[in-house]
Scaffold this motif. Structure first.
Motif, PDB file in Angstrom:
ATOM      1  N   LYS A  31      44.781  56.443  32.640  1.00 28.96           N
ATOM      2  CA  LYS A  31      45.426  56.785  33.904  1.00 28.96           C
ATOM      3  C   LYS A  31      45.726  58.281  34.009  1.00 28.96           C
ATOM      4  CE  LYS A  31      47.733  53.017  35.461  1.00 28.96           C
ATOM      5  NZ  LYS A  31      48.869  52.124  35.359  1.00 28.96           N
ATOM      6  N   ARG A  74      29.422  39.183  39.494  1.00 28.55           N
ATOM      7  CA  ARG A  74      29.862  38.568  38.251  1.00 28.55           C
ATOM      8  C   ARG A  74      30.974  39.410  37.636  1.00 28.55           C
ATOM      9  NH1 ARG A  74      26.995  34.745  34.701  1.00 28.55           N
ATOM     10  NH2 ARG A  74      25.133  34.305  35.898  1.00 28.55           N
ATOM     11  N   LEU A  98      32.752  33.452  36.063  1.00 35.13           N
ATOM     12  CA  LEU A  98      33.721  33.959  37.032  1.00 35.13           C
ATOM     13  C   LEU A  98      33.066  35.027  37.917  1.00 35.13           C
ATOM     14  CD1 LEU A  98      36.829  33.758  37.663  1.00 35.13           C
ATOM     15  CD2 LEU A  98      37.114  35.761  36.198  1.00 35.13           C
ATOM     16  N   SER A 109      38.935  35.951  43.018  1.00 35.00           N
ATOM     17  CA  SER A 109      37.776  35.550  42.229  1.00 35.00           C
ATOM     18  C   SER A 109      37.619  34.041  42.278  1.00 35.00           C
ATOM     19  CB  SER A 109      37.939  36.033  40.791  1.00 35.00           C
ATOM     20  OG  SER A 109      39.188  35.618  40.281  1.00 35.00           O
ATOM     21  N   LEU A 110      36.512  33.576  41.768  1.00 40.90           N
ATOM     22  CA  LEU A 110      36.286  32.128  41.701  1.00 40.90           C
ATOM     23  C   LEU A 110      35.193  31.830  40.690  1.00 40.90           C
ATOM     24  CD1 LEU A 110      33.429  31.877  43.368  1.00 40.90           C
ATOM     25  CD2 LEU A 110      34.914  31.785  45.340  1.00 40.90           C
ATOM     26  N   ALA A 167      35.575  48.722  34.542  1.00 40.44           N
ATOM     27  CA  ALA A 167      36.833  49.211  35.125  1.00 40.44           C
ATOM     28  C   ALA A 167      37.413  50.327  34.269  1.00 40.44           C
ATOM     29  CB  ALA A 167      37.829  48.064  35.224  1.00 40.44           C
ATOM     30  N   SER A 168      38.122  51.213  34.908  1.00 42.05           N
ATOM     31  CA  SER A 168      38.853  52.230  34.151  1.00 42.05           C
ATOM     32  C   SER A 168      39.983  51.529  33.416  1.00 42.05           C
ATOM     33  CB  SER A 168      39.397  53.297  35.096  1.00 42.05           C
ATOM     34  OG  SER A 168      40.372  52.726  35.950  1.00 42.05           O
ATOM     35  N   SER A 169      40.374  52.057  32.293  1.00 40.14           N
ATOM     36  CA  SER A 169      41.436  51.373  31.558  1.00 40.14           C
ATOM     37  C   SER A 169      42.782  52.026  31.851  1.00 40.14           C
ATOM     38  CB  SER A 169      41.136  51.384  30.058  1.00 40.14           C
ATOM     39  OG  SER A 169      41.642  52.569  29.492  1.00 40.14           O
ATOM     40  N   PRO A 170      43.851  51.231  31.775  1.00 40.31           N
ATOM     41  CA  PRO A 170      45.180  51.764  32.101  1.00 40.31           C
ATOM     42  C   PRO A 170      45.525  52.989  31.248  1.00 40.31           C
ATOM     43  CG  PRO A 170      45.296  49.397  31.726  1.00 40.31           C
ATOM     44  CD  PRO A 170      43.913  49.817  31.372  1.00 40.31           C
TER      45      PRO A 170
END
Lengths: 330, 94
Positions: free
Chosen positions: B67, B55, B7, B25-26, B61-64
Motif C-alpha cells: 500500500k 476466473r 470461483l 463472485s460465484l 491483485a496488489s497486496s495490502p
C-alpha cells in the motif's frame, strides 16, 4: 437473528495496551472505521468469528427458502405465486452473496455446506417452524423479514468489507420482502372473518419465534462484547428486539390484529412498548435441534445436496472435457 | 465433496454507460455457465446491460503490504488537483 449466538473468542475484550503491535494497529483501524479487506492482516479470532457469523447467516437464507417454498404451488393467485417465487429466489441470491463473502476469509463453499449438513453449523431458529396456512407466508414476510432488516441495516456498516457490501445489496432487496408480507396480511384482514382469523392465528404463532430471532439478552455475553469491539456487531440483541416491537405493534393494530402477548402495552414513561417474558427454553430447544421442523429442514438440504451430486459432477466433467479439447486444438 | 466448481469474479456494466464494476463472485463449472449464473444472482432487478466473468484465480491483485510504496507517492502531489491553483473570480469559469 439470522446469525444467532455466534461464538467469538470467548475471551474478555483486550485493551489496546494489552495487544501486540499488529493487533493494536488492527484495532486502531477498526476504531477509525476503516474497513478490513480479505488480504489484510486480522486476528485469528476475528476471522473465525466472521466465518461463523457469515456462514450461519448464509445457511439461514438457504434454509429459509424451505418454509416459503412450501406454498409456491398453493399460492392463491398467479400474482402471489410470481411474487413468492421472486422472493424465494432472492433468498437463494442472498445466501450466495454471503457464502462468497465468507469464502474470502479462506473457508471453501463445500466446507460450509458440509458444516450445515452435518449439523455443526447452525441457521436461524425461526426456520424450524412450519408454514401451516397461506397467512404464514404473510407473517414471515412481515415479521421474519422485518426482524431480519432490523438486524441487517446496521450490519451494512460492519468492519469487514465483503460482509458489509453483501449486506448493502441484501438490504436493498429485503424491503420488498417485508412489504409483500404485510400486503398479504392487509388483504387477509380486509377479507372474510375466517381470513382475518387466519391472519391472527399466523401472528399468534410467529410472534414469539420472531422475537427470539434476536437471540438472548446479550448484556453480559463476552461473545457479543468482542464482536462489538470488532464492529462485527453494532447493537445489542435487546436494543434491536425493542426496536422491532416498537415498529411492529402499531402495524398490527393498523390492520386490526393483536400480538398474542397480554403484557404488550405502550409505556409512556419509556416511550416504548413493554412486552412479556420470552420463553427461552423453547429457543434453546429449537437451537439444539428439537424444534418442530429441524429434522425435516436438514433432511431437505441433505437430499438436495445428494440428489444434485451427479449434476454438479457432470457439468464439471463436461467443462474439463471441453477445456481439454480446446487445448488440444490450439 | 472434492469436485468444487471454480470461483468466478463477476463484473456488471450498469445502464448508464459506466465501466463494468465488480459486484461479487460465484461458482460455476465454466465461463458460459458463470455468465448464466451471474445473470440470475446479480441482475434480478435490471442492474446491468453487460456481464464479465473472470476466473478468480486469474486475477493478480496488489497486496495490502504494498500500500505505501504504491499509493503514498501520490499523496504529496497536490498540484495534480485543480483546486491547487487560485484563479481570480474575474477570469470566469475555468
Amino acid at each position: 437473528m439470522y446469525a444467532q449466538m455466534v461464538k467469538s473468542t470467548g475471551a474478555r475484550v483486550k485493551s489496546l495496551d494489552e495487544m501486540d503491535p499488529e493487533e493494536r494497529a488492527f484495532q486502531v483501524r477498526i476504531d477509525a472505521d476503516i474497513k478490513v479487506e480479505p488480504k489484510d492482516w486480522m486476528p485469528e479470532g476475528y476471522r473465525k468469528t466472521l466465518i461463523r457469523q457469515i456462514s450461519q447467516h448464509a445457511h439461514s437464507e438457504i434454509v429459509g427458502q424451505l418454509p416459503e417454498g412450501n406454498w409456491i404451488t398453493r399460492a392463491p393467485t398467479l400474482d402471489r405465486k410470481a411474487i413468492l417465487i421472486a422472493k424465494v429466489q432472492d433468498e437463494a441470491g442472498h445466501g450466495l452473496y454471503l457464502y462468497c463473502a465468507a469464502e474470502t476469509l479462506g473457508v471453501s463453499r463445500d466446507e460450509m455446506t458440509e458444516q450445515l449438513l452435518s449439523g455443526k453449523a447452525k441457521y436461524s431458529s425461526i426456520f424450524n417452524y412450519p408454514t401451516l396456512t397461506w397467512a404464514d407466508i404473510g407473517a414471515i414476510g412481515w415479521l421474519v423479514d422485518g426482524a431480519a432488516i432490523m438486524n441487517q441495516v446496521p450490519l451494512q456498516r460492519c468492519s469487514f468489507g465483503p460482509y458489509s457490501r453483501a449486506m448493502i445489496r441484501i438490504c436493498k432487496e429485503e424491503s420488498f420482502h417485508q412489504r409483500q408480507g404485510y400486503d398479504i396480511m392487509m388483504k387477509l384482514c380486509a377479507g372474510t372473518a375466517e381470513q382475518k382469523e387466519m391472519a391472527q392465528d399466523a401472528l399468534n404463532r410467529w410472534w414469539w419465534p420472531s422475537l427470539m430471532m434476536f437471540g438472548p439478552s446479550d448484556q453480559d455475553s463476552v461473545h457479543s462484547a468482542q464482536s462489538m469491539a470488532w464492529k462485527i456487531k453494532q447493537n445489542s440483541n435487546d436494543e434491536l428486539r425493542q426496536k422491532f416491537v416498537d415498529q411492529t405493534v402499531p402495524q398490527a393494530e393498523y390492520i386490526g390484529l393483536k400480538t398474542p402477548d397480554p403484557d404488550c402495552k405502550w409505556n409512556e414513561a419509556r416511550g416504548a412498548y413493554d412486552f412479556g417474558e420470552i420463553d427461552w427454553s423453547e429457543f434453546y430447544e429449537v437451537l439444539k435441534g428439537n424444534g418442530p421442523c429441524n429434522k425435516e429442514r436438514l433432511e431437505a438440504r441433505r437430499k438436495a445436496w445428494d440428489d444434485g451430486a451427479w449434476f454438479r459432477d457432470a457439468l464439471m466433467a463436461h467443462a474439463k472435457k471441453r477445456e481439454a479439447r480446446k487445448m488440444a486444438a490450439e | 465433496m472434492k469436485n468444487e466448481w471454480p470461483l468466478w469474479e463477476v463484473f456488471i456494466r450498469g445502464q448508464h454507460g459506466l465501466a463494468h464494476r465488480h459486484v461479487g463472485s460465484l461458482h460455476a463449472p465454466d465461463a458460459e455457465m458463470a455468465v448464466k449464473n451471474a445473470r440470475d444472482v446479480y441482475t434480478r432487478r435490471n442492474e446491468g446491460v453487460s456481464i464479465w466473468v473472470v476466473r478468480a484465480g486469474d486475477i493478480t491483485a496488489s497486496s495490502p503490504g504494498e500500500k505505501e510504496p504504491l499509493f503514498e507517492p501520490s499523496n504529496s502531489k497536490i498540484y495534480r488537483h485543480p483546486t491547487f491553483y487560485d484563479i481570480p473570480d474575474d477570469v470566469g469559469r475555468m
